[in-house]
Write an enzyme that holds these catalytic residues in place. Structure first.
Site, short mmCIF file in Angstrom:
data_model
loop_
_atom_site.label_atom_id
_atom_site.label_comp_id
_atom_site.label_asym_id
_atom_site.label_seq_id
_atom_site.Cartn_x
_atom_site.Cartn_y
_atom_site.Cartn_z
CD GLU A 1 -1.57 11.81 1.81
OE1 GLU A 1 -2.37 12.04 1.94
OE2 GLU A 1 -0.33 11.77 2.78
CG ASP B 1 1.33 -0.14 7.30
OD1 ASP B 1 1.22 1.22 7.82
OD2 ASP B 1 0.66 -0.73 6.74
CD GLU C 1 2.34 7.86 9.32
OE1 GLU C 1 1.56 8.60 9.40
OE2 GLU C 1 3.72 8.03 9.74
#
Ligand code: BGC
Length: 371
Positions: free
Chosen positions: A327, A170, A173
């Site tokens: 992130e 997905d 990962e």
């Protein structure tokens, strides 16, 4: 909203968007590739179709047309240079003897278009769909001829039409054994966007695949009315927001759109910071500014402009003093005990993450916060 977030003014948000564009453009490789994160150990030297397509979309929306075109040129060159591999994959699928996962296209490439020597969770289909969607959006937005990318568009369509039913990793990962609903959404959006540029059997096949994907999602990809993490799951995942906005596979005001936004807002949003999914342990399972921007885009499409601005403010509040967006941040962790393990393995959280900057640009642009 915290005091810090509410104190971020609209001109400050616009300034962060301008510096986000500068950050992305200054880090773009001469080849056109957008590095996922220039210094982060596990991403260094690689560009992802998924990250890059959303980055290019944000850049294109904030006026960086030339940079976005260069990224699309890079993707095009990669696809065209892999024509023989794609044709092999399509022929094998048509014959009912699909190639193994390891022979499918990878999810990320080195800047010179190679696969690179590092092991990765490489078989992911979503990026090719998102790329198709992003290149068509870009061409339409800036009235550019799509023909310059058509050969690659045709190849990506053939690849996805032949292979969209396959389970694969997905967005995160993970879970290669499942068919992920956000992956299906990315593929449907890409095939639908490419549709008007296609001819003959390819056009018919792409149209049929979009219809089948939408029907499959309605049949097996819903739980209590909202999109679910993978076919047959009852969980949500924040990547599903993209299927509503900006990919537009299901409208924000429709029943699926409304239920999906509500479920993710209730289960994964903590004060504006959005988690990937409830069981996330990556770097302790923090909150991702790029996902806060996806929630903002969905809320805006559903008519809630005030909350969409709050989402942009929250994302802005994660910027470092050097105006770099990470992130994820660790203010609210789902699995605090797992954080150190990832820090030891891969070092400090990826910063800047260009995808975070790209999503910031797309939401800022849609909100019209331009200075
Ligand atoms: C994320 C992916 C992303 C990659 C590069 C991974 O940790 O799970 O979604 O494409 O980083 O940013």
């Amino acid at each position: 909203m915290t005091a810090v977030e509410s104190s971020i003014s609209l001109p400050e948000l616009a300034a962060l968007a301008d510096s986000s564009l500068d950050t992305i453009v200054s880090l773009q490789d001469p080849s056109g590739a957008y590095p996922a994160s220039p210094t982060f150990s596990a991403y260094k030297g690689y560009s992802w179709f998924r990250d890059g397509a959303f980055i290019a979309d944000g850049v294109s929306a904030w006026g960086g047309a030339e940079s976005a075109s260069r990224f699309h040129d890079w993707c095009s060159r990669i696809l065209v240079s892999r024509r023989a591999q794609i044709e092999r994959i399509v022929t094998a699928a048509d014959a009912g003897t699909p190639v193994p996962d390891a022979e499918m296209l990878p999810t990320r490439f080195t800047f010179d278009g190679a696969e690179g020597a590092d092991e990765w969770w490489d078989f992911q289909l979503d990026g090719y769909g998102t790329w198709l969607w992003a290149v068509v959006e870009h061409a339409n937005r800036h009235v550019l001829p799509l023909e310059q990318w058509q050969e690659a568009v045709d190849l990506a369509v053939d690849y996805l039409v032949s292979s969209w039913r396959r389970p694969c990793f997905d967005w995160w990962e993970e879970r290669a054994e499942e068919v992920h609903v956000s992956t299906l959404g990315c593929i449907a959006a890409g095939l639908a966007a490419a549709g008007p540029s296609l001819t003959g059997d390819r056009a018919l096949a792409a149209k049929a695949a979009v219809q089948e994907i939408r029907a499959l999602i309605r049949q097996d990809g819903l739980s209590e009315g909202h999109l679910s993490k993978w076919l047959g799951s009852s969980e949500v995942d924040a990547s599903l927001l993209s299927v509503i906005r900006p990919l537009g596979v299901f409208p924000a005001e429709g029943s699926i759109g409304r239920a999906t936004i509500a479920a993710i807002d209730a289960q994964l949003n903590v004060g504006g910071g959005v988690h990937r999914y409830a069981a996330d342990t990556f770097f302790g399972g923090g909150q991702w500014p790029l996902l806060s921007c996806f929630l903002g885009l969905a809320l805006l499409a559903a008519g809630d402009r005030d909350r969409a601005i709050e989402q942009l403010r929250w994302a802005a509040s994660t910027a470092t003093p050097a105006h770099e967006l990470p992130e994820q941040v660790d203010d609210h962790l789902l699995a605090p005990h797992m954080r150190q393990e990832w820090l030891d393995r891969w070092g400090t959280v990826a910063t800047p993450l260009l995808w975070s900057h790209g999503m910031f640009l797309r939401l800022a642009s849609e909100l019209g916060v331009k200075a």
